[in-house]
Design an enzyme around this catalytic site. Structure first.
Site, PDB file in Angstrom:
ATOM      1  N   VAL A 145       0.840  -1.202   0.000  1.00 46.88           N
ATOM      2  CA  VAL A 145       0.000   0.000   0.000  1.00 46.88           C
ATOM      3  C   VAL A 145       0.877   1.256   0.000  1.00 46.88           C
ATOM      4  CG1 VAL A 145      -1.791   1.296   1.236  1.00 46.88           C
ATOM      5  CG2 VAL A 145      -1.945  -1.191   1.083  1.00 46.88           C
ATOM      6  N   CYS A 146       1.939   1.243   0.782  1.00 45.07           N
ATOM      7  CA  CYS A 146       2.850   2.398   0.845  1.00 45.07           C
ATOM      8  C   CYS A 146       3.505   2.639  -0.520  1.00 45.07           C
ATOM      9  CB  CYS A 146       3.925   2.188   1.898  1.00 45.07           C
ATOM     10  SG  CYS A 146       3.289   2.022   3.576  1.00 45.07           S
ATOM     11  N   GLU A 147       3.896   1.552  -1.175  1.00 42.41           N
ATOM     12  CA  GLU A 147       4.497   1.652  -2.495  1.00 42.41           C
ATOM     13  C   GLU A 147       3.515   2.302  -3.468  1.00 42.41           C
ATOM     14  OE1 GLU A 147       5.648  -1.373  -6.100  1.00 42.41           O
ATOM     15  OE2 GLU A 147       6.226  -1.980  -4.080  1.00 42.41           O
TER      16      GLU A 147
END
Length: 168
Positions: free
Chosen positions: A62-64
């Protein structure tokens, strides 16, 4: 030190530490590190609209996606600084940016002093990571939009954040 239990991580409650920022607040200063270990502060983007994308770690899915999405959006926004902040080491952030072609956003690390996390209320006490969220700050350093996600593994509301930026 203010503590709030307002979010979950994989369904389990976690505690956010630091002062919660609200719309209308003067943006608190902070010191993070760039990939060359030099300091990054709001002074580096003075006079610009700032979208701060807060992520626990660029090494998660998700962060990516969040970092890639805002890097892409940055190319279409004039006079806007897109800043991604995590507690990843600056070396890992630099590797990630190289691997993913991140060139339009500034990626900085809060690992050393957790200055951003504490000053903006994003630090997760249990893990010493940052909660996912977004802060939009206008050219005069006033907070115009804040989102602390209620579940760390969920995406933030990209559209609302971008609307806030475009309204400035």
């Amino acid at each position: 030190m203010e503590k709030r239990s307002v979010t979950t991580f994989a369904g389990n409650p976690v505690t956010l530490v630091g002062k919660e920022v609200k719309v209308g607040d003067k943006a608190p200063d902070f010191v993070c590190l760039k990939s060359d270990l030099s300091p990054f502060t709001l002074e580096d983007v003075k006079g610009k609209i700032k979208l701060i994308s807060v992520v626990p770690s660029v090494d998660t899915g998700v962060c990516e996606l969040q970092t890639i999405r805002f890097n892409k959006e940055a190319s279409a926004l004039d006079d806007v600084a897109i800043i991604t902040i995590s507690c990843d080491l600056p070396f890992a952030q630099a590797r990630f940016c190289g691997d993913k072609g991140i060139e339009n956003a500034v990626i900085v690390s809060d690992y050393k002093d957790t200055s951003f996390g504490l000053n903006y209320g994003f630090l997760i006490d249990e893990f010493r990571l940052l909660n996912r969220g977004i802060v939009v700050i206008d050219k005069d350093d006033t907070v115009k939009y804040v989102e602390y996600v209620s579940e760390v593994t969920n995406h933030p509301d990209y559209d609302k954040a971008l609307e806030a930026v475009k309204s400035l």
